[in-house]
Design a protein around this motif. Structure first.
Motif, short mmCIF file in Angstrom:
data_model
loop_
_atom_site.label_atom_id
_atom_site.label_comp_id
_atom_site.label_asym_id
_atom_site.label_seq_id
_atom_site.Cartn_x
_atom_site.Cartn_y
_atom_site.Cartn_z
N GLU A 1 0.85 -1.19 0.00
CA GLU A 1 0.00 0.00 0.00
C GLU A 1 0.89 1.24 0.00
OE1 GLU A 1 -2.60 -0.17 3.34
OE2 GLU A 1 -3.40 -2.15 2.83
N ARG A 2 0.35 2.32 -0.51
CA ARG A 2 1.17 3.53 -0.58
C ARG A 2 1.58 4.00 0.81
NH1 ARG A 2 -1.25 5.28 -4.54
NH2 ARG A 2 0.34 4.79 -6.11
N SER A 3 0.78 3.75 1.81
CA SER A 3 1.11 4.15 3.18
C SER A 3 2.26 3.34 3.76
CB SER A 3 -0.13 4.00 4.09
OG SER A 3 -0.55 2.65 4.13
N ASN A 4 2.62 2.25 3.10
CA ASN A 4 3.77 1.45 3.55
C ASN A 4 5.10 2.09 3.19
OD1 ASN A 4 2.10 -1.55 2.37
ND2 ASN A 4 1.95 -0.60 4.39
N LEU A 5 5.12 2.89 2.13
CA LEU A 5 6.37 3.22 1.47
C LEU A 5 7.31 4.11 2.28
CD1 LEU A 5 5.07 3.73 -2.19
CD2 LEU A 5 5.98 1.65 -1.12
N HIS A 6 6.80 4.84 3.26
CA HIS A 6 7.68 5.73 4.02
C HIS A 6 8.61 4.96 4.95
CE1 HIS A 6 5.48 5.19 7.77
NE2 HIS A 6 6.17 6.14 8.35
N ARG A 7 8.33 3.67 5.16
CA ARG A 7 9.17 2.88 6.07
C ARG A 7 9.58 1.53 5.47
NH1 ARG A 7 3.98 2.40 7.16
NH2 ARG A 7 3.08 0.42 7.84
N GLN A 8 8.79 0.98 4.57
CA GLN A 8 9.06 -0.36 4.02
C GLN A 8 9.83 -0.20 2.71
OE1 GLN A 8 5.44 -2.73 4.03
NE2 GLN A 8 4.82 -1.90 6.02
N ILE A 9 11.11 0.09 2.84
CA ILE A 9 11.92 0.59 1.73
C ILE A 9 12.29 -0.49 0.70
CG2 ILE A 9 12.81 2.63 2.85
CD1 ILE A 9 14.82 -0.56 2.87
N ILE A 10 11.84 -1.68 0.90
CA ILE A 10 12.08 -2.73 -0.10
C ILE A 10 11.06 -2.63 -1.25
CG2 ILE A 10 10.56 -4.59 0.76
CD1 ILE A 10 13.04 -6.44 0.50
N HIS A 11 9.96 -1.92 -1.02
CA HIS A 11 8.90 -1.79 -2.01
C HIS A 11 9.03 -0.48 -2.79
CE1 HIS A 11 7.35 -5.28 -0.03
NE2 HIS A 11 7.12 -4.61 1.09
N ALA A 12 8.22 -0.30 -3.82
CA ALA A 12 8.28 0.89 -4.67
C ALA A 12 6.87 1.31 -5.08
CB ALA A 12 9.12 0.60 -5.92
N ASP A 13 6.73 2.56 -5.43
CA ASP A 13 5.42 3.09 -5.79
C ASP A 13 4.80 2.32 -6.96
OD1 ASP A 13 3.56 5.52 -5.27
OD2 ASP A 13 3.78 5.46 -7.44
N ALA A 14 5.64 1.90 -7.89
CA ALA A 14 5.13 1.19 -9.06
C ALA A 14 4.58 -0.19 -8.70
CB ALA A 14 6.23 1.03 -10.10
N ARG A 15 4.88 -0.67 -7.49
CA ARG A 15 4.42 -2.01 -7.10
C ARG A 15 3.30 -1.96 -6.07
NH1 ARG A 15 10.14 -2.82 -7.31
NH2 ARG A 15 10.38 -3.16 -5.06
N VAL A 16 2.68 -0.82 -5.90
CA VAL A 16 1.50 -0.72 -5.02
C VAL A 16 0.42 -1.66 -5.55
CG1 VAL A 16 -0.40 0.78 -4.29
CG2 VAL A 16 1.97 1.61 -4.21
N GLY A 17 -0.14 -2.47 -4.65
CA GLY A 17 -1.14 -3.47 -5.03
C GLY A 17 -0.55 -4.86 -5.24
N MET A 18 0.74 -4.95 -5.41
CA MET A 18 1.40 -6.25 -5.60
C MET A 18 1.57 -6.94 -4.25
SD MET A 18 5.18 -6.94 -7.30
CE MET A 18 4.70 -6.21 -8.87
N ALA A 19 1.60 -8.26 -4.25
CA ALA A 19 1.90 -9.00 -3.03
C ALA A 19 3.26 -8.56 -2.49
CB ALA A 19 1.91 -10.50 -3.31
N LYS A 20 3.33 -8.33 -1.18
CA LYS A 20 4.59 -7.86 -0.60
C LYS A 20 5.73 -8.85 -0.82
CE LYS A 20 3.04 -4.70 3.01
NZ LYS A 20 3.00 -4.40 4.46
N THR A 21 5.43 -10.13 -0.77
CA THR A 21 6.49 -11.11 -0.97
C THR A 21 7.09 -10.99 -2.36
OG1 THR A 21 4.75 -12.70 -1.56
CG2 THR A 21 5.61 -12.80 0.69
N GLU A 22 6.25 -10.82 -3.38
CA GLU A 22 6.75 -10.71 -4.76
C GLU A 22 7.48 -9.38 -4.96
OE1 GLU A 22 7.62 -11.34 -8.78
OE2 GLU A 22 7.26 -12.66 -7.07
#
Length: 389
Positions: free
Chosen positions: A186-207
């Motif tokens: 989720e976009r609200s994750n991105l300020h702390r979960q730095i392994i993810h990216a804006d382009a992957r919002v909605g994707m499974a976190k594991t993937e």
């Protein structure tokens, strides 16, 4: 120094100041406790180096030698390819105050020609370059790097804590990382979960995490479990690993994780964050003196007393700090280095920038690991947590 006559005079002057010994003499000194240092470059040493020699490139010698050997009276033996760079290295150590420094004549070429013991690198060129700075640590070296490559670490959560921990474990070369998380980015994750990216919002976190980790280090193996940790799958998901990193964001998952880690004898690297503070410890059921998670939290707190990040908020950098420390403890456990946080709770206050360590001894009356504790199955753990919510 292009003039051959000047070069010869310069080498002669070095030889007057620096004692030289043969490779056979160097080996004998080494068996009596002398430190043999191969000052060739990393790429040169990849083809072989004297057994038990410390690899430390000439260019880094003065910067790092005092960290590795502070005893100015220990015998120090410098070795290069043919015996010239080692003269320079020995002279540099003399200037630093080391009193027993010698250069090995003929260098590695002569060492090898005389059939003296050699260690050949087991790393390919990619690994030797990728982990070069880590390999320079005597406490790691090729043996430690091989341990990392053979290690299996499972992370519960690919979020705030799991993100930095997974990134640094992947970068260090941990051979197999297993990620357990049933959530989506989720976009609200991105300020702390730095392994993810804006382009992957909605994707499974594991993937999403797998994409980032493989981009960082394509050598490692990553297994994904896009599912919630439950009583029926906890042992199956954790079995076959060397340790578990707790990146859970709720108490039911933590209590299940703690119970399974005790049953499977897996060290659990615990971390938690809230608002501006965090804490960290290691629970190692392989050790008789180690407390367990329930020595710290005997019973689950009421839900109102333990809000998660979405309810209480968290400074974005805080999970990064705690997750990084969790990765550090995991690497120490794998490599057998230092003193893990067993029996100690490390607390961090970001506002005051304070770390505080508290003793956390094993509790004889602990419902999880105490003398009268009994394990009633994972469904009992679920019921315990349900009663508190």
């Amino acid at each position: 120094m292009s003039d051959p006559m000047n070069r010869d005079a310069w080498l002669d002057e070095l030889r007057r100041r620096v004692p030289e010994i043969s490779p056979a003499e160097a080996l004998a000194w080494q068996t009596r406790g002398a430190l043999l240092i191969d000052v060739r470059e990393d790429a040169e040493r990849a083809a072989g180096t004297p057994a038990n020699a410390l690899g430390l490139s000439r260019g880094f010698l003065e910067l790092r030698i005092e960290q590795l050997e502070a005893d100015r009276d220990r015998a120090m033996l410098m070795l290069c390819g043919s015996g010239q760079r080692s003269l320079l290295a020995a002279e540099a150590l003399q200037r630093l105050g080391y009193r027993q420094v010698s250069s090995v004549t003929g260098g590695f070429n002569r060492w090898k020609a005389e059939g003296l013991p050699i260690t050949t690198s087991t790393l390919d060129a990619d690994a030797a370059e990728r982990y070069a700075r880590q390999l320079q640590l005597p406490q790691v070296g090729e043996v430690g790097q091989a341990r990392l490559a053979a290690a299996n670490v499972v992370l519960l959560g690919a979020g705030g804590l799991g993100a930095p921990a997974a990134l640094y474990l992947a970068a260090a070369g941990v051979g197999r990382l297993t990620l357990i998380d049933d959530d989506r980015v989720e976009r609200s994750n991105l300020h702390r979960q730095i392994i993810h990216a804006d382009a992957r919002v909605g994707m499974a976190k594991t993937e999403s995490a797998r994409i980032a980790l493989q981009a960082l280090n394509p050598r490692i193996r990553i297994e994904l479990h896009d599912e919630r940790l439950q009583a029926g799958n906890v042992e199956k998901l954790l079995a076959g690993h060397d340790l578990v990193i707790d990146g859970a964001d709720n108490f039911p998952a933590r209590y299940l994780l703690a119970a399974a880690s005790r049953q499977l004898k897996l060290p659990m690297v615990y971390g938690a964050v809230e608002r501006f503070s965090g804490q960290l410890s290691v629970f190692d059921p392989r050790r008789d003196d180690s407390p367990c998670y329930r020595c710290l939290f005997p019973e689950p707190p009421a839900a109102a007393d333990a809000p998660n990040c979405s309810e209480a908020g968290v400074l974005g950098v805080l999970p990064g700090i705690v997750g990084l420390l969790q990765a550090t403890e995991a690497l120490k456990l794998i490599l057998g280095l230092g003193e893990p946080l067993v029996g100690r709770l490390l607390s961090f206050d970001a506002l005051g920038m304070h770390f505080r360590e508290t003793r956390l001894p094993r509790d004889p009356a602990c419902p999880g690991c105490g003398v009268s504790a009994t394990f009633g199955g994972y469904e009992d753990v679920v019921r315990l947590c349900s009663a508190a919510s």
